[in-house]
Design a protein around this motif. Structure first.
Motif, PDB file in Angstrom:
ATOM      1  N   LEU A  30      -1.937  11.326 -22.529  1.00 32.72           N
ATOM      2  CA  LEU A  30      -1.170  10.166 -22.060  1.00 32.72           C
ATOM      3  C   LEU A  30      -1.894   8.902 -22.502  1.00 32.72           C
ATOM      4  O   LEU A  30      -3.116   8.902 -22.672  1.00 32.72           O
ATOM      5  N   HIS A  31      -1.167   7.822 -22.670  1.00 35.97           N
ATOM      6  CA  HIS A  31      -1.764   6.585 -23.181  1.00 35.97           C
ATOM      7  C   HIS A  31      -2.852   6.066 -22.232  1.00 35.97           C
ATOM      8  O   HIS A  31      -2.637   5.923 -21.029  1.00 35.97           O
ATOM      9  N   ALA A  32      -4.035   5.754 -22.815  1.00 31.08           N
ATOM     10  CA  ALA A  32      -5.148   5.206 -22.039  1.00 31.08           C
ATOM     11  C   ALA A  32      -5.354   3.719 -22.281  1.00 31.08           C
ATOM     12  O   ALA A  32      -6.028   3.053 -21.499  1.00 31.08           O
ATOM     13  N   GLY A  33      -4.825   3.174 -23.393  1.00 26.53           N
ATOM     14  CA  GLY A  33      -4.883   1.738 -23.633  1.00 26.53           C
ATOM     15  C   GLY A  33      -6.270   1.192 -23.907  1.00 26.53           C
ATOM     16  O   GLY A  33      -6.487  -0.013 -23.772  1.00 26.53           O
ATOM     17  N   HIS A  34      -7.202   2.028 -24.321  1.00 24.15           N
ATOM     18  CA  HIS A  34      -8.585   1.592 -24.534  1.00 24.15           C
ATOM     19  C   HIS A  34      -8.821   1.193 -25.990  1.00 24.15           C
ATOM     20  O   HIS A  34      -9.246   0.081 -26.278  1.00 24.15           O
ATOM     21  N   ILE A  35      -8.588   2.123 -26.917  1.00 20.81           N
ATOM     22  CA  ILE A  35      -8.578   1.844 -28.347  1.00 20.81           C
ATOM     23  C   ILE A  35      -7.412   2.617 -28.941  1.00 20.81           C
ATOM     24  O   ILE A  35      -6.759   3.405 -28.249  1.00 20.81           O
ATOM     25  N   LEU A  36      -7.142   2.410 -30.206  1.00 19.92           N
ATOM     26  CA  LEU A  36      -6.075   3.150 -30.865  1.00 19.92           C
ATOM     27  C   LEU A  36      -6.343   4.645 -30.723  1.00 19.92           C
ATOM     28  O   LEU A  36      -7.450   5.121 -30.980  1.00 19.92           O
ATOM     29  N   GLY A  37      -5.338   5.381 -30.288  1.00 17.89           N
ATOM     30  CA  GLY A  37      -5.469   6.825 -30.124  1.00 17.89           C
ATOM     31  C   GLY A  37      -6.057   7.277 -28.811  1.00 17.89           C
ATOM     32  O   GLY A  37      -6.047   8.475 -28.515  1.00 17.89           O
ATOM     33  N   ALA A  38      -6.586   6.355 -28.002  1.00 24.71           N
ATOM     34  CA  ALA A  38      -7.254   6.742 -26.760  1.00 24.71           C
ATOM     35  C   ALA A  38      -6.257   7.346 -25.773  1.00 24.71           C
ATOM     36  O   ALA A  38      -5.146   6.855 -25.608  1.00 24.71           O
ATOM     37  N   ALA A  39      -6.713   8.403 -25.092  1.00 23.70           N
ATOM     38  CA  ALA A  39      -5.805   9.139 -24.213  1.00 23.70           C
ATOM     39  C   ALA A  39      -6.469   9.506 -22.897  1.00 23.70           C
ATOM     40  O   ALA A  39      -7.673   9.766 -22.835  1.00 23.70           O
ATOM     41  N   LEU A  40      -5.656   9.508 -21.856  1.00 22.51           N
ATOM     42  CA  LEU A  40      -5.976  10.253 -20.652  1.00 22.51           C
ATOM     43  C   LEU A  40      -5.683  11.714 -20.975  1.00 22.51           C
ATOM     44  O   LEU A  40      -4.690  12.012 -21.648  1.00 22.51           O
ATOM     45  N   VAL A  41      -6.517  12.616 -20.509  1.00 23.59           N
ATOM     46  CA  VAL A  41      -6.280  14.040 -20.744  1.00 23.59           C
ATOM     47  C   VAL A  41      -5.929  14.689 -19.412  1.00 23.59           C
ATOM     48  O   VAL A  41      -6.765  14.777 -18.508  1.00 23.59           O
ATOM     49  N   SER A  42      -4.675  15.105 -19.303  1.00 20.31           N
ATOM     50  CA  SER A  42      -4.197  15.789 -18.103  1.00 20.31           C
ATOM     51  C   SER A  42      -4.225  17.290 -18.371  1.00 20.31           C
ATOM     52  O   SER A  42      -3.614  17.772 -19.330  1.00 20.31           O
ATOM     53  N   ILE A  43      -4.976  18.009 -17.534  1.00 19.43           N
ATOM     54  CA  ILE A  43      -5.166  19.439 -17.761  1.00 19.43           C
ATOM     55  C   ILE A  43      -4.634  20.231 -16.572  1.00 19.43           C
ATOM     56  O   ILE A  43      -4.866  19.862 -15.418  1.00 19.43           O
ATOM     57  N   GLU A  44      -3.906  21.286 -16.874  1.00 16.93           N
ATOM     58  CA  GLU A  44      -3.462  22.242 -15.868  1.00 16.93           C
ATOM     59  C   GLU A  44      -4.163  23.566 -16.118  1.00 16.93           C
ATOM     60  O   GLU A  44      -4.265  24.014 -17.264  1.00 16.93           O
TER      61      GLU A  44
ATOM     62  N   ARG B 164      -4.211  24.485 -10.875  1.00 19.69           N
ATOM     63  CA  ARG B 164      -4.967  23.287 -10.504  1.00 19.69           C
ATOM     64  C   ARG B 164      -4.788  22.259 -11.611  1.00 19.69           C
ATOM     65  O   ARG B 164      -4.616  22.602 -12.790  1.00 19.69           O
ATOM     66  N   ARG B 165      -4.863  20.972 -11.223  1.00 22.84           N
ATOM     67  CA  ARG B 165      -4.641  19.887 -12.189  1.00 22.84           C
ATOM     68  C   ARG B 165      -5.857  18.961 -12.189  1.00 22.84           C
ATOM     69  O   ARG B 165      -6.297  18.497 -11.130  1.00 22.84           O
ATOM     70  N   ILE B 166      -6.377  18.700 -13.371  1.00 25.34           N
ATOM     71  CA  ILE B 166      -7.541  17.821 -13.543  1.00 25.34           C
ATOM     72  C   ILE B 166      -7.172  16.709 -14.513  1.00 25.34           C
ATOM     73  O   ILE B 166      -6.578  16.971 -15.565  1.00 25.34           O
ATOM     74  N   LEU B 167      -7.535  15.490 -14.170  1.00 31.47           N
ATOM     75  CA  LEU B 167      -7.264  14.345 -15.040  1.00 31.47           C
ATOM     76  C   LEU B 167      -8.590  13.740 -15.487  1.00 31.47           C
ATOM     77  O   LEU B 167      -9.413  13.339 -14.657  1.00 31.47           O
ATOM     78  N   PHE B 168      -8.797  13.679 -16.794  1.00 33.88           N
ATOM     79  CA  PHE B 168      -9.954  13.011 -17.379  1.00 33.88           C
ATOM     80  C   PHE B 168      -9.483  11.677 -17.961  1.00 33.88           C
ATOM     81  O   PHE B 168      -8.605  11.652 -18.829  1.00 33.88           O
ATOM     82  N   THR B 169     -10.076  10.586 -17.499  1.00 31.82           N
ATOM     83  CA  THR B 169      -9.617   9.276 -17.983  1.00 31.82           C
ATOM     84  C   THR B 169     -10.190   8.914 -19.337  1.00 31.82           C
ATOM     85  O   THR B 169      -9.649   8.037 -20.016  1.00 31.82           O
ATOM     86  N   GLY B 170     -11.289   9.593 -19.782  1.00 28.80           N
ATOM     87  CA  GLY B 170     -11.995   9.033 -20.931  1.00 28.80           C
ATOM     88  C   GLY B 170     -12.399   7.620 -20.567  1.00 28.80           C
ATOM     89  O   GLY B 170     -12.866   7.360 -19.454  1.00 28.80           O
ATOM     90  N   ASP B 171     -12.225   6.690 -21.489  1.00 23.55           N
ATOM     91  CA  ASP B 171     -12.435   5.278 -21.179  1.00 23.55           C
ATOM     92  C   ASP B 171     -11.096   4.649 -20.864  1.00 23.55           C
ATOM     93  O   ASP B 171     -10.180   4.662 -21.699  1.00 23.55           O
ATOM     94  N   LEU B 172     -10.967   4.113 -19.662  1.00 27.85           N
ATOM     95  CA  LEU B 172      -9.701   3.559 -19.209  1.00 27.85           C
ATOM     96  C   LEU B 172      -9.539   2.143 -19.726  1.00 27.85           C
ATOM     97  O   LEU B 172     -10.416   1.297 -19.557  1.00 27.85           O
ATOM     98  N   GLY B 173      -8.414   1.876 -20.360  1.00 27.34           N
ATOM     99  CA  GLY B 173      -8.152   0.555 -20.917  1.00 27.34           C
ATOM    100  C   GLY B 173      -7.715  -0.456 -19.875  1.00 27.34           C
ATOM    101  O   GLY B 173      -7.642  -0.165 -18.675  1.00 27.34           O
ATOM    102  N   ARG B 174      -7.402  -1.661 -20.372  1.00 30.80           N
ATOM    103  CA  ARG B 174      -7.061  -2.772 -19.491  1.00 30.80           C
ATOM    104  C   ARG B 174      -5.578  -3.125 -19.615  1.00 30.80           C
ATOM    105  O   ARG B 174      -4.995  -3.047 -20.702  1.00 30.80           O
ATOM    106  N   PRO B 175      -4.960  -3.552 -18.538  1.00 32.59           N
ATOM    107  CA  PRO B 175      -3.549  -3.945 -18.620  1.00 32.59           C
ATOM    108  C   PRO B 175      -3.338  -5.218 -19.437  1.00 32.59           C
ATOM    109  O   PRO B 175      -2.218  -5.503 -19.848  1.00 32.59           O
TER     110      PRO B 175
END
Length: 470
Positions: free
Chosen positions: A166-180, A187-198
């Motif tokens: 999912l879009h993370a808005g940090h750099i080009l291609g950056a993603a939140l990783v949603s894992i099931e 179970r569901r785990i969400l890794f934000t990586g580096d979270l971007g700014r609005p």
């Protein structure tokens, strides 16, 4: 349907990096007989952290079934060549944007390591004989054969583990990783990586958090609030007074995204007449290659780009911009007098061509170094930020007479308030939040705010700690 494993033990999450520090992101997820590594980054900054890159991983690279990358920054992707060299033969899953940027960053990282080892050997200032690169440019190119890009919002099945970007808005291609995980129950785990700014001037804001039982969230700026207006004013004032005294502005810049943001702000200030037109140089082949990817993404109206600038064909144009691509041109730039602006990698002054510019320009009080991002402990950027009168680079101690200006608001990391506001968008209360990728004061400050303001369970994990995902 994902493969359900009956009577399997609970999945295990192990923190192999970015726990108690802001670099080296690596999170190992074990479900049934599958092992997936989310992010595969280099440790940077303090020497004791950098030395950890040379230690064997506590898991055999050959036993990892997949790597999933949140984005291309080296503290999240830069260990991939070493992992492949050590026997990893499975897929590296990333977004197409991350793959494209890794094709720029990883070979450059290997090249720089070889170059710096060679320079240390030639000058004789390394404690090691000979000085070696962690991995080579060839290792990096070999590792790129493992990449398997996946589009945003598509599901990638890895046995009992399913990943979605999912879009993370940090750099080009950056993603939140949603894992099931479907082992032994979903179970569901969400890794934000580096979270971007609005408020990113180029990229769309991060997607709201999907439902998750566990959230693994970064905390780079977990104890700070960005002041964009004040940062832009500091940027403008520093440039204006430096150019007025005939000085050179050196901007150590992360090659991906930060260079684009800087060029955006320079163009707007020049268009408004706030700063004079002056020769501006981007001295980083890697940054220039990334800039072209951003230009292409804007021109084609990529889904990652803000709607108000999509399809613009001249977003970074209209500046007195010179691209410095060769070593000879970079050396020539060092002999040129001001006024001028030099943007060069790396952002924490930890390597790259910017070191030669700093070595040449720091002793002159007419010049200014503008720090436009997070400066990790142990980096030269952090030493300059902390007021060092002398810094060591390329084997020599260099006196610091130039003005040092901190402009933190240009960061593409969400600050404490933005992280909390993003978490409040969650439609499901997570069972626990693990706070990673931050220096201890920042991680602890964010943990306290999440606990006090949201009433959620939050923990700052220790390095190498492992937890059950029940």
């Amino acid at each position: 349907m994902p493969n359900r494993i009956v009577n399997a033990p609970a999945p295990i999450l192990r923190f192999l990096g970015a726990a108690g520090t802001v670099t080296g992101s690596k999170f190992l997820l074990t479900a049934g007989d599958r092992r997936v590594l989310v992010d595969c980054g280099l440790f940077q900054g303090l020497k004791q952290l950098r030395l950890m890159n040379w230690q064997p991983l506590p898991v055999d690279a050959r036993g990892i079934d997949a790597v999933v990358l949140t984005h291309a920054h080296l503290d999240h992707s830069g260990y991939v060549p070493a992992l492949v060299r050590d026997g990893f033969r499975a897929k590296v899953i990333s977004t197409p944007g991350t793959h494209a940027l890794c094709r720029i960053l990883l070979p450059d990282s290997g090249h720089l390591q070889e170059e710096e080892a060679g320079y240390a050997n030639a000058k004789g200032y390394s404690k090691h004989s000979p000085a070696l690169a962690l991995y080579t440019e060839k290792d990096a190119w070999n590792s790129l054969d493992c990449f398997s890009p996946a589009e945003f919002d598509t599901r990638v099945e890895l046995g009992p583990i399913t990943a979605q970007f999912l879009h993370a808005g940090h750099i080009l291609g950056a993603a939140l990783v949603s894992i099931e995980i479907d082992s032994p129950r979903r179970r569901r785990i969400l890794f934000t990586g580096d979270l971007g700014r609005p408020t990113h001037p180029i990229l769309r804001p991060p997607a709201p958090p999907p439902a998750a039982d566990v959230i693994v969230i970064e905390s780079t700026y977990g104890d700070r609030i960005h002041d964009d207006a004040a940062s832009l004013q500091r940027f403008e004032d520093a440039i204006s007074r430096t150019l007025a005294r005939g000085g050179v502005v050196i901007i150590p810049s992360f090659a991906v995204d930060r260079t684009e943001v800087i060029l955006h702000h320079l163009a707007r200030l020049r268009d408004a007449g706030a700063i004079p037109r002056t020769p501006t140089f981007v001295d980083s082949p890697m940054a220039l290659a990334a800039l072209k990817l951003y230009e292409q993404s804007i021109a084609r109206g990529s889904s990652e780009i803000r709607a108000d600038i999509a399809h613009e064909k001249s977003f970074f144009n209209g500046q007195d911009l010179t691209e410095i691509k060769t070593v000879a041109a970079s050396i020539e730039l060092n002999s040129m007098p001001g006024p001028m602006i030099i943007i060069s990698a790396s952002g924490m002054a930890s390597g790259g061509r910017v070191l030669h510019h700093l070595k040449r320009r720091l002793p002159d009080r007419r010049n200014t170094v503008i720090l436009v991002g997070f400066q990790a402990a142990g980096t030269r950027g952090r030493s300059l930020l902390d007021g060092a009168s002398m810094v060591k680079m390329l084997g020599d101690y260099v006196p610091v007479a130039a003005e040092i200006v901190d402009v933190p608001g240009f960061s593409s990391h969400a600050d404490q308030r933005e992280i909390l506001n993003w978490l409040k968008l969650a439609t499901v209360r997570p069972q626990i939040v693990y706070i990673v990728h931050g220096e201890p004061p920042a991680s602890e400050a964010l943990r306290a705010r999440i606990t006090d303001e949201l009433g959620w369970n939050a923990v700052v994990p220790r390095n190498l700690e492992q937890v059950r995902i029940d």
